[in-house]
Design a protein around this motif. Structure first.
Motif, PDB file in Angstrom:
ATOM      1  N   SER A  98       0.830  -1.199   0.000  1.00  0.00           N
ATOM      2  CA  SER A  98       0.000   0.000   0.000  1.00  0.00           C
ATOM      3  C   SER A  98       0.868   1.254   0.000  1.00  0.00           C
ATOM      4  CB  SER A  98      -0.949   0.008   1.200  1.00  0.00           C
ATOM      5  OG  SER A  98      -0.225   0.146   2.404  1.00  0.00           O
ATOM      6  N   SER A  99       0.251   2.369  -0.311  1.00  0.00           N
ATOM      7  CA  SER A  99       0.995   3.612  -0.513  1.00  0.00           C
ATOM      8  C   SER A  99       0.986   4.508   0.722  1.00  0.00           C
ATOM      9  CB  SER A  99       0.403   4.368  -1.701  1.00  0.00           C
ATOM     10  OG  SER A  99      -1.013   4.512  -1.540  1.00  0.00           O
ATOM     11  N   CYS A 100       0.960   3.900   1.921  1.00  0.00           N
ATOM     12  CA  CYS A 100       1.019   4.689   3.148  1.00  0.00           C
ATOM     13  C   CYS A 100       1.935   3.977   4.133  1.00  0.00           C
ATOM     14  CB  CYS A 100      -0.376   4.886   3.747  1.00  0.00           C
ATOM     15  SG  CYS A 100      -1.193   3.364   4.241  1.00  0.00           S
ATOM     16  N   PRO A 101       2.443   4.683   5.137  1.00  0.00           N
ATOM     17  CA  PRO A 101       3.322   4.048   6.127  1.00  0.00           C
ATOM     18  C   PRO A 101       2.604   2.944   6.905  1.00  0.00           C
ATOM     19  CG  PRO A 101       3.494   6.441   6.242  1.00  0.00           C
ATOM     20  CD  PRO A 101       2.330   6.141   5.345  1.00  0.00           C
ATOM     21  N   LEU A 102       3.361   1.933   7.317  1.00  0.00           N
ATOM     22  CA  LEU A 102       2.841   0.820   8.104  1.00  0.00           C
ATOM     23  C   LEU A 102       3.358   0.926   9.529  1.00  0.00           C
ATOM     24  CD1 LEU A 102       1.429  -1.950   8.452  1.00  0.00           C
ATOM     25  CD2 LEU A 102       3.538  -3.013   7.603  1.00  0.00           C
ATOM     26  N   GLU A 103       2.445   0.788  10.489  1.00  0.00           N
ATOM     27  CA  GLU A 103       2.812   0.762  11.904  1.00  0.00           C
ATOM     28  C   GLU A 103       2.136  -0.430  12.573  1.00  0.00           C
ATOM     29  OE1 GLU A 103       1.881   4.446  13.814  1.00  0.00           O
ATOM     30  OE2 GLU A 103       3.100   5.650  12.415  1.00  0.00           O
ATOM     31  N   TRP A 104       2.586  -0.736  13.797  1.00  0.00           N
ATOM     32  CA  TRP A 104       2.022  -1.842  14.577  1.00  0.00           C
ATOM     33  C   TRP A 104       1.624  -1.327  15.956  1.00  0.00           C
ATOM     34  CZ3 TRP A 104       1.803  -6.437  11.907  1.00  0.00           C
ATOM     35  CH2 TRP A 104       2.635  -6.555  10.781  1.00  0.00           C
ATOM     36  N   HIS A 105       0.470  -1.775  16.455  1.00  0.00           N
ATOM     37  CA  HIS A 105       0.164  -1.472  17.851  1.00  0.00           C
ATOM     38  C   HIS A 105       0.558  -2.666  18.718  1.00  0.00           C
ATOM     39  CE1 HIS A 105      -3.458  -3.979  17.708  1.00  0.00           C
ATOM     40  NE2 HIS A 105      -3.930  -3.285  16.684  1.00  0.00           N
ATOM     41  N   ARG A 106       0.233  -2.608  20.010  1.00  0.00           N
ATOM     42  CA  ARG A 106       0.750  -3.609  20.946  1.00  0.00           C
ATOM     43  C   ARG A 106       0.031  -4.950  20.853  1.00  0.00           C
ATOM     44  NH1 ARG A 106       0.782   0.954  24.502  1.00  0.00           N
ATOM     45  NH2 ARG A 106      -1.051   0.169  25.611  1.00  0.00           N
ATOM     46  N   GLY A 107      -1.167  -4.976  20.281  1.00  0.00           N
ATOM     47  CA  GLY A 107      -1.809  -6.248  20.016  1.00  0.00           C
ATOM     48  C   GLY A 107      -2.980  -6.587  20.921  1.00  0.00           C
ATOM     49  N   PHE A 108      -4.050  -7.118  20.305  1.00  0.00           N
ATOM     50  CA  PHE A 108      -5.183  -7.688  21.025  1.00  0.00           C
ATOM     51  C   PHE A 108      -4.874  -9.149  21.327  1.00  0.00           C
ATOM     52  CE2 PHE A 108      -7.039  -4.137  18.746  1.00  0.00           C
ATOM     53  CZ  PHE A 108      -8.002  -3.650  19.615  1.00  0.00           C
ATOM     54  N   GLN A 109      -5.108  -9.559  22.570  1.00  0.00           N
ATOM     55  CA  GLN A 109      -4.851 -10.946  22.962  1.00  0.00           C
ATOM     56  C   GLN A 109      -5.692 -11.275  24.181  1.00  0.00           C
ATOM     57  OE1 GLN A 109      -0.777 -12.488  22.541  1.00  0.00           O
ATOM     58  NE2 GLN A 109      -0.909 -13.129  24.674  1.00  0.00           N
ATOM     59  N   LEU A 110      -6.357 -12.443  24.159  1.00  0.00           N
ATOM     60  CA  LEU A 110      -7.256 -12.820  25.245  1.00  0.00           C
ATOM     61  C   LEU A 110      -7.058 -14.282  25.584  1.00  0.00           C
ATOM     62  CD1 LEU A 110      -9.672 -12.010  27.073  1.00  0.00           C
ATOM     63  CD2 LEU A 110     -11.184 -12.753  25.212  1.00  0.00           C
ATOM     64  N   ASP A 111      -6.810 -14.556  26.872  1.00  0.00           N
ATOM     65  CA  ASP A 111      -6.662 -15.945  27.299  1.00  0.00           C
ATOM     66  C   ASP A 111      -8.030 -16.525  27.639  1.00  0.00           C
ATOM     67  OD1 ASP A 111      -7.045 -15.910  30.476  1.00  0.00           O
ATOM     68  OD2 ASP A 111      -5.912 -14.127  29.911  1.00  0.00           O
ATOM     69  N   VAL A 112      -8.167 -17.835  27.513  1.00  0.00           N
ATOM     70  CA  VAL A 112      -9.479 -18.466  27.671  1.00  0.00           C
ATOM     71  C   VAL A 112      -9.987 -18.371  29.105  1.00  0.00           C
ATOM     72  CG1 VAL A 112      -9.150 -20.022  25.713  1.00  0.00           C
ATOM     73  CG2 VAL A 112      -8.439 -20.764  27.995  1.00  0.00           C
ATOM     74  N   ALA A 113      -9.104 -18.261  30.090  1.00  0.00           N
ATOM     75  CA  ALA A 113      -9.566 -18.111  31.465  1.00  0.00           C
ATOM     76  C   ALA A 113     -10.337 -16.807  31.638  1.00  0.00           C
ATOM     77  CB  ALA A 113      -8.382 -18.169  32.431  1.00  0.00           C
ATOM     78  N   THR A 114      -9.806 -15.735  31.061  1.00  0.00           N
ATOM     79  CA  THR A 114     -10.509 -14.457  31.115  1.00  0.00           C
ATOM     80  C   THR A 114     -11.791 -14.523  30.306  1.00  0.00           C
ATOM     81  OG1 THR A 114      -8.402 -13.292  31.358  1.00  0.00           O
ATOM     82  CG2 THR A 114     -10.298 -11.997  30.659  1.00  0.00           C
ATOM     83  N   LEU A 115     -11.745 -15.137  29.150  1.00  0.00           N
ATOM     84  CA  LEU A 115     -12.927 -15.294  28.311  1.00  0.00           C
ATOM     85  C   LEU A 115     -14.050 -15.987  29.077  1.00  0.00           C
ATOM     86  CD1 LEU A 115     -14.314 -15.226  25.512  1.00  0.00           C
ATOM     87  CD2 LEU A 115     -13.118 -17.364  24.976  1.00  0.00           C
ATOM     88  N   ARG A 116     -13.739 -17.049  29.771  1.00  0.00           N
ATOM     89  CA  ARG A 116     -14.761 -17.812  30.495  1.00  0.00           C
ATOM     90  C   ARG A 116     -15.382 -17.005  31.640  1.00  0.00           C
ATOM     91  NH1 ARG A 116     -11.158 -22.962  29.841  1.00  0.00           N
ATOM     92  NH2 ARG A 116     -12.421 -24.267  28.463  1.00  0.00           N
TER      93      ARG A 116
END
Length: 235
Positions: free
Chosen positions: A159-177
Motif C-alpha cells: 500500500s501507498s502509506c506508512p505501516l505501523e504496529w500497535h501492541r496487540g489484542f490478545q485474550l486468554d481463555v480463562a478471562t474469556l470464560r
C-alpha cells in the motif's frame, strides 16, 4: 487488505458490501436511511463511490484505535481530512441528534461525560466526505502484531502509506470464560474452541472466518470479547 493495496482507496460498505458492523448499505436499508436523515437526502441518488466513509475520533489516542468494535487494525487519517468530516454522537445506528464539524464540535465532551456500560460503545463517529486515498489522506496503516509475516502484512507493505504496529489484542481463555454473560455462553464456547494454546488473537478469528465453517455474526461476537477484554489499552 489486498483490495486496499490494489485500489488505493478506503471505500464504503455501499461499494464493498462488507463490514464488521451491520450489513444494511443498500437503497432503503438502515444505513441508507440513516445517511438520508443525517445529510438531508444529499446522497440519496448519489453513486456508491460518492458516499461518505466512516471512522471515529480518537481523543484518547488509544493504540488499538478509536473504535475497536469494528476491527483490530485501522487507518490513522491525516489532519488535513478534518475539514471534510462530520461527526455524531452516539453512533448513527442510534439516530443521534448531536452533530459537529471540526470547527464546531462539543461531542468529545459529551463522550467524556457519558457513562458507557460497554467501552466498545465509547467513540464519536466520523463521516469523511470525499475520497480517502491511502497516498494522500492516510498518515499510517496500523496493524495488529498477530499479522506479522502473513499475507496481510505483505499486502499492507504494497500500500501507498506508512505501516505501523500497535501492541496487540490478545485474550486468554480463562478471562474469556469469566465473562460468559457479556455476549453469551455460546460465543464463549466458540472462542474457547478457536483458541490456540489457550489464547485468542485477531489472526485466529480471521483465519476462522476464511474457512467458511462459522457464522460471521458468531465470529463477530467472539471478536467483541477479544476487543473488550483483550485490548492493548484496557479501559
Amino acid at each position: 487488505m489486498d483490495a486496499l493495496a490494489d485500489d488505493g482507496r478506503y471505500l464504503s460498505q455501499f461499494v464493498t458490501a462488507i463490514s464488521n458492523g451491520g450489513l444494511t448499505a443498500h437503497p432503503g436499508g438502515d444505513r441508507w436511511r440513516w445517511e438520508s436523515t443525517m445529510f438531508g437526502g444529499a446522497y440519496d441518488d448519489a453513486p456508491a463511490h460518492h458516499r461518505p466513509v466512516y471512522g471515529a475520533l480518537d481523543p484518547r489516542h488509544r493504540p488499538g484505535g478509536a473504535a475497536p468494535r469494528f476491527g483490530s487494525c485501522h487507518l490513522r487519517l491525516s489532519p488535513t481530512v478534518l475539514d471534510r468530516c462530520t461527526f455524531c454522537y452516539p453512533d448513527s445506528v442510534f439516530d443521534p441528534t448531536m452533530f459537529g464539524v471540526a470547527a464546531s464540535c462539543a461531542l468529545v465532551d459529551l463522550l467524556a461525560a457519558a457513562a458507557h456500560d460497554d467501552p466498545l460503545d465509547a467513540y464519536v463517529e466520523a463521516q469523511v466526505h470525499g475520497p480517502v486515498r491511502l497516498d494522500r489522506d492516510v498518515a499510517a496503516l496500523v496493524l495488529d502484531p498477530s499479522y506479522r509475516d502473513t499475507p496481510v502484512e505483505a499486502a499492507a507493505r504494497r500500500s501507498s502509506c506508512p505501516l505501523e504496529w500497535h501492541r496487540g489484542f490478545q485474550l486468554d481463555v480463562a478471562t474469556l470464560r469469566r465473562h460468559h454473560d457479556y455476549r453469551g455462553a455460546r460465543y464463549v464456547d466458540l472462542g474457547v474452541r478457536l483458541a490456540v494454546d489457550g489464547t485468542l488473537t485477531p489472526r485466529i478469528i480471521g483465519d476462522a472466518a476464511r474457512t467458511g465453517r462459522y457464522d460471521p455474526q458468531d465470529l463477530k461476537r467472539v471478536w467483541h470479547y477479544l476487543a473488550r477484554f483483550g485490548a492493548p489499552d484496557p479501559g
